[in-house]
Design a protein around this motif. Structure first.
Motif, PDB file in Angstrom:
ATOM      1  N   SER A 174       0.926  -1.289  -0.068  1.00 50.14           N
ATOM      2  CA  SER A 174      -0.164  -0.084  -0.077  1.00 50.14           C
ATOM      3  C   SER A 174       0.878   1.203  -0.013  1.00 50.14           C
ATOM      4  O   SER A 174       0.645   2.392  -0.469  1.00 50.14           O
ATOM      5  N   VAL A 175       1.865   1.459   0.254  1.00 48.93           N
ATOM      6  CA  VAL A 175       2.730   2.769   0.573  1.00 48.93           C
ATOM      7  C   VAL A 175       3.934   2.557  -0.343  1.00 48.93           C
ATOM      8  O   VAL A 175       3.197   3.821  -1.075  1.00 48.93           O
ATOM      9  N   VAL A 176       4.221   1.873  -1.136  1.00 46.55           N
ATOM     10  CA  VAL A 176       4.998   1.588  -2.579  1.00 46.55           C
ATOM     11  C   VAL A 176       3.793   2.268  -3.277  1.00 46.55           C
ATOM     12  O   VAL A 176       3.654   2.901  -4.095  1.00 46.55           O
ATOM     13  N   MET A 177       2.313   1.718  -3.191  1.00 46.25           N
ATOM     14  CA  MET A 177       1.298   1.856  -4.249  1.00 46.25           C
ATOM     15  C   MET A 177       0.770   3.026  -4.578  1.00 46.25           C
ATOM     16  O   MET A 177       0.971   3.899  -5.521  1.00 46.25           O
ATOM     17  N   LEU A 178       0.736   3.935  -3.465  1.00 39.84           N
ATOM     18  CA  LEU A 178       0.809   5.277  -3.404  1.00 39.84           C
ATOM     19  C   LEU A 178       1.271   6.360  -3.295  1.00 39.84           C
ATOM     20  O   LEU A 178       1.144   6.958  -3.809  1.00 39.84           O
ATOM     21  N   GLY A 179       2.573   5.882  -2.814  1.00 45.15           N
ATOM     22  CA  GLY A 179       3.676   6.801  -3.452  1.00 45.15           C
ATOM     23  C   GLY A 179       3.854   6.707  -4.802  1.00 45.15           C
ATOM     24  O   GLY A 179       3.970   7.819  -6.041  1.00 45.15           O
ATOM     25  N   SER A 188       1.012   8.562  -6.384  1.00 41.42           N
ATOM     26  CA  SER A 188       0.291  10.353  -5.869  1.00 41.42           C
ATOM     27  C   SER A 188       1.645  10.967  -5.610  1.00 41.42           C
ATOM     28  O   SER A 188       2.435  11.310  -6.780  1.00 41.42           O
ATOM     29  N   ASN A 189       2.185  10.484  -3.842  1.00 43.95           N
ATOM     30  CA  ASN A 189       3.335  10.917  -3.892  1.00 43.95           C
ATOM     31  C   ASN A 189       4.091  10.736  -2.753  1.00 43.95           C
ATOM     32  O   ASN A 189       3.253   9.814  -2.171  1.00 43.95           O
ATOM     33  N   TRP A 190       5.782  10.955  -2.877  1.00 47.27           N
ATOM     34  CA  TRP A 190       5.923   9.693  -1.280  1.00 47.27           C
ATOM     35  C   TRP A 190       5.946  11.122  -0.037  1.00 47.27           C
ATOM     36  O   TRP A 190       6.208  10.203   0.586  1.00 47.27           O
ATOM     37  N   LEU A 191       5.434  12.416  -0.427  1.00 45.12           N
ATOM     38  CA  LEU A 191       4.935  12.626   0.997  1.00 45.12           C
ATOM     39  C   LEU A 191       3.588  11.841   1.801  1.00 45.12           C
ATOM     40  O   LEU A 191       4.043  11.295   2.698  1.00 45.12           O
ATOM     41  N   ALA A 192       2.648  11.794   0.887  1.00 44.14           N
ATOM     42  CA  ALA A 192       1.598  11.278   1.236  1.00 44.14           C
ATOM     43  C   ALA A 192       1.775   9.430   1.546  1.00 44.14           C
ATOM     44  O   ALA A 192       1.525   9.013   2.745  1.00 44.14           O
ATOM     45  N   ALA A 193       2.772   8.764   0.941  1.00 48.13           N
ATOM     46  CA  ALA A 193       3.591   7.457   1.377  1.00 48.13           C
ATOM     47  C   ALA A 193       4.249   7.593   2.984  1.00 48.13           C
ATOM     48  O   ALA A 193       3.253   6.634   3.351  1.00 48.13           O
ATOM     49  N   PHE A 194       4.936   8.614   2.539  1.00 52.28           N
ATOM     50  CA  PHE A 194       5.466   8.214   3.933  1.00 52.28           C
ATOM     51  C   PHE A 194       4.726   8.532   5.301  1.00 52.28           C
ATOM     52  O   PHE A 194       4.800   8.086   6.198  1.00 52.28           O
TER      53      PHE A 194
END
Lengths: 310, 55
Positions: free
Chosen positions: A109-114, A117-123
């Motif tokens: 989920s974290v990798v796919m969200l990054g 969208s963007n890596w702030l959202a993933a973080f």
């Protein structure tokens, strides 16, 4: 091997729905709804498919943290009436399977969200999972009666993540939405603890009702409800607010504070006599309270009525 | 070892396999859709702003 022994051997084998139950679908619905509010209320536009995929993986990340919670809390869940039918304590899924499932979905989920969208959202999603699993589940839940207060932050992150998906940063308004869920969580769960009476006691979870007593819990619910009304009204003065929000927030907060006041006045004898009817009502109303707040925030973001003084 | 008729165990496993299959198909669709969107993202932004590329 006789068929009867096969029946016995495999009777606990999990079904697809058991893995879905590991994701705590009810909690996920709150995550999805508040993340949608974050996405829709944020200034800016993203492609609808990116928004859909982002919310999907925010939900999956929330579900993954639920699975990891069920792995770690299997001992507690097995004792409490409310949770003993969950897949791990009921023996459908082993604790290790729940852990592996949760870890795999967290990473996915974290990798796919990054990527979506963007890596702030993933973080922020990764931090939310870390906060819920490590800070709340592993650390605070068994240590302090303030477990719900601090742990509630984990459930408050989705609108911030949704906002970050669109804008790539953390806005003041997203922090207000965070504050709304953060302050809402304690009275919501304390009212649950009031009518689930012995559950937390039997499981040795230091819930406020167990450590400080039921009178103190009622005091806490009333004070937090007042604080919640303040946060709710503060949102009106931000760009999230508008006429519909103002009217709905006023009505909901009047009802909330009145209901909390009635809980505060009650004696334990009254509570036993009517089987905690007001506590149950407060718990249900608090759910409606939050859903309407975020529903109206979405509505205001989409219709944008001109309104003086905001 | 074989069973004369479909055992409940087979139904459960079949349900799990079908569920997983659908999830994987969904995942492929998400990756495909995301790829299409990312490749054409500039066009979407232009369509919203009403400004053609290069103008």
């Amino acid at each position: 091997m006789a068929e009867a022994s096969i029946d016995k051997l495999y009777s606990d084998e999990p079904e697809f729905g058991d893995f879905f139950a590991l994701l705590k679908p009810r909690v996920m619905s709150l995550v999805v709804f508040t993340a949608i509010a974050g996405v829709l209320a944020a200034p800016g536009v993203i492609h609808p498919f990116v928004a859909f995929v982002s919310i999907l993986f925010i939900a999956l990340g929330g579900g993954a943290s639920g699975a990891l919670n069920m792995w770690y809390d299997a001992d507690i869940d097995g004792v409490m009436a409310r949770t003993k039918r969950r897949p791990v304590p009921s023996g459908k899924i082993s604790a290790n399977e729940a852990k592996d499932f949760g870890l795999a979905l967290s990473a996915l989920s974290v990798v796919m969200l990054g990527l979506a969208s963007n890596w702030l959202a993933a973080f922020l999603l990764a931090f939310t999972i870390f906060f819920y699993v490590v800070v709340y589940t592993m650390w605070l839940k068994r240590l302090t009666p303030q477990n719900i207060v601090i742990g509630g932050a984990a459930g408050a992150f989705p609108p911030i993540i949704g906002w970050a998906v669109v804008t790539g940063n953390i806005g003041f308004e997203s922090l207000l939405m965070f504050a709304l869920i953060f302050v809402w969580t304690p009275p919501h769960f304390w009212s649950l603890a009031l009518f689930m009476k012995d559950d937390y006691d039997n499981a040795n979870v230091p819930m406020l009702t167990v450590t400080n007593g039921r009178r103190s819990t009622r005091n806490h619910i009333f004070v937090y409800s007042l604080a919640l009304a303040v946060v709710s009204l503060a949102i009106y003065f931000s760009s999230l607010g508008g006429p519909i929000y103002f009217v709905m927030a006023m009505l909901l907060n009047l009802k909330l504070v009145f209901a909390a006041f009635k809980l505060w006045l009650r004696s334990e004898t009254q509570c036993t006599v009517d089987n905690s009817i007001l506590e149950r009502k407060f718990f249900k109303f608090s759910l409606i309270y939050l859903f309407i707040h975020f529903g109206v925030i979405i509505l205001e973001a989409k219709i944008n009525i001109p309104w003086p003084g905001v | 070892m074989s069973f004369g008729r479909e055992h409940d165990l087979h139904k459960r496993r079949k349900g799990r396999n079908v569920g997983l299959g659908l999830v994987l198909i969904g995942f492929v669709a998400v990756i495909f859709g995301l790829t299409v969107v990312k490749v054409t993202e500039g066009e979407f932004a232009e369509a919203l702003s009403g400004v053609a590329r290069g103008e």
